[in-house]
Design a protein around this motif. Sequence first.
Motif, PDB file in Angstrom:
ATOM      1  N   UNK A  29      41.802  -1.054  33.778  1.00 36.38           N
ATOM      2  CA  UNK A  29      42.624  -1.730  32.578  1.00 36.38           C
ATOM      3  C   UNK A  29      43.299  -0.643  31.639  1.00 36.38           C
ATOM      4  N   UNK A  30      44.245  -1.120  30.915  1.00 40.54           N
ATOM      5  CA  UNK A  30      44.806  -0.301  29.831  1.00 40.54           C
ATOM      6  C   UNK A  30      44.168  -0.585  28.571  1.00 40.54           C
ATOM      7  N   UNK A  37      39.871  -9.497  38.457  1.00 40.80           N
ATOM      8  CA  UNK A  37      38.900  -8.702  39.339  1.00 40.80           C
ATOM      9  C   UNK A  37      38.977  -8.982  40.694  1.00 40.80           C
ATOM     10  N   UNK A  38      38.918  -8.011  41.702  1.00 40.81           N
ATOM     11  CA  UNK A  38      38.815  -8.488  43.198  1.00 40.81           C
ATOM     12  C   UNK A  38      37.181  -8.742  43.624  1.00 40.81           C
ATOM     13  N   UNK A  39      36.281  -8.699  42.934  1.00 40.03           N
ATOM     14  CA  UNK A  39      34.924  -9.061  43.383  1.00 40.03           C
ATOM     15  C   UNK A  39      33.946  -8.582  42.113  1.00 40.03           C
ATOM     16  N   UNK A 104      32.938  -0.526  35.984  1.00 39.38           N
ATOM     17  CA  UNK A 104      34.475  -1.032  36.532  1.00 39.38           C
ATOM     18  C   UNK A 104      34.783  -0.189  37.634  1.00 39.38           C
ATOM     19  N   UNK A 105      34.903  -0.709  38.805  1.00 42.03           N
ATOM     20  CA  UNK A 105      35.363   0.254  39.968  1.00 42.03           C
ATOM     21  C   UNK A 105      36.709  -0.128  40.426  1.00 42.03           C
ATOM     22  N   UNK A 106      37.545   0.957  40.520  1.00 48.06           N
ATOM     23  CA  UNK A 106      38.982   0.829  40.937  1.00 48.06           C
ATOM     24  C   UNK A 106      38.992   1.004  42.337  1.00 48.06           C
ATOM     25  N   UNK A 111      34.818   5.003  38.858  1.00 44.07           N
ATOM     26  CA  UNK A 111      34.315   4.119  37.862  1.00 44.07           C
ATOM     27  C   UNK A 111      34.344   4.527  36.457  1.00 44.07           C
ATOM     28  N   UNK A 112      34.321   3.322  35.757  1.00 44.75           N
ATOM     29  CA  UNK A 112      34.005   3.676  34.013  1.00 44.75           C
ATOM     30  C   UNK A 112      32.739   2.818  33.879  1.00 44.75           C
ATOM     31  N   UNK A 113      32.017   3.094  32.840  1.00 47.19           N
ATOM     32  CA  UNK A 113      30.747   2.642  32.824  1.00 47.19           C
ATOM     33  C   UNK A 113      30.429   2.526  31.265  1.00 47.19           C
ATOM     34  N   UNK A 114      29.906   1.384  30.713  1.00 46.01           N
ATOM     35  CA  UNK A 114      29.376   1.069  29.476  1.00 46.01           C
ATOM     36  C   UNK A 114      27.783   0.814  29.380  1.00 46.01           C
ATOM     37  N   UNK A 115      26.937   1.597  28.802  1.00 42.10           N
ATOM     38  CA  UNK A 115      25.363   1.477  28.865  1.00 42.10           C
ATOM     39  C   UNK A 115      25.335   0.585  27.687  1.00 42.10           C
TER      40      UNK A 115
END
Length: 307
Positions: A29-30, A37-39, A104-106, A111-115
């Motif tokens: 997402x921007x 989401x798709x899953x 988040x996986x495209x 991916x982008x990750x927040x921990x």
Amino acid sequence: MTENPSTDGTIVVVGSINVDLTANVRRHPLPGETLHGTGGRMSPGGKGANQAVAAGQLGARVRMVGAVGSDPQSEVALSALRASAVDTAAVTEVEGPTGLAIVTVAEDGENSIVVIAGANAAVDAQYVEQHAELLEAAIVICQGEIPRDGIEALPRLTRGRFLHNPAPVMELAPEVLRASDPLVVNEHEATLVLAQLGAGAGARDEEETVRALRGAGIRSVVLTLGAQGSLVADAQGTHRIPPAAVEAVDTTGAGDAFIGALALGLARGESLAQAARLASQVGAYATTGAGAQPSYPRQGDALPPLT
């Protein structure tokens, strides 16, 4: 750190144990945008646990030092460690939530990750020192998802090789960075580490970056280059390690799979370049399945050949 590492081949991972909450999307997402989401799924994760599971599933003798929360999610977080025969006796339950990674996986696999640290915040210097006897191992692995003082306590307690993966990068004492053997970083992380060491201002390509890290006093370096493989450097020279050609589905945790396999090779007495070749295959394998730990190979699985 002494010059007489343990020869029993044990790997000790000091690091994070999380639950990964993953959302699959067609694209990332921007800012300010909401997407369908798709899953989605919940699975075990955390860079420390990922690396321990990757090594354990390949047959290494692994001990995990870390913490989980008092919530039900801790069972998810520990499930793959237990299934991989990783020794979790030094994993403590603390009051509060287990660490969480929102992933988040495209569709292209990126991916982008927040921990969110959660219980991982308990793995501080005092906690590390309480488990000092475990650090008499062939390899001690650490990442950047535990408190700074916990990381900085490790080099003086480690008796074997200190495999340091500063991800995410945080401010650390220069002597801690220089104790890394090897330091495993991607190109972005390498730039940040060099800035901390006051070096590398003229580095423009991968080989210059590796030379700058070695010149700054780091004994050995593995620079990961994604689909281009990796570059390793130590007293035996600099070697370019080719990638393994695969169709990537999800890159989540692939770098951790690489590190787990790298540690296994080093614990078996292989050279850094030899260990990095296995790591390249294992990291590539991990991109062909969804999630982090669920995508890792086990002993006997066919690994993709290097290109």
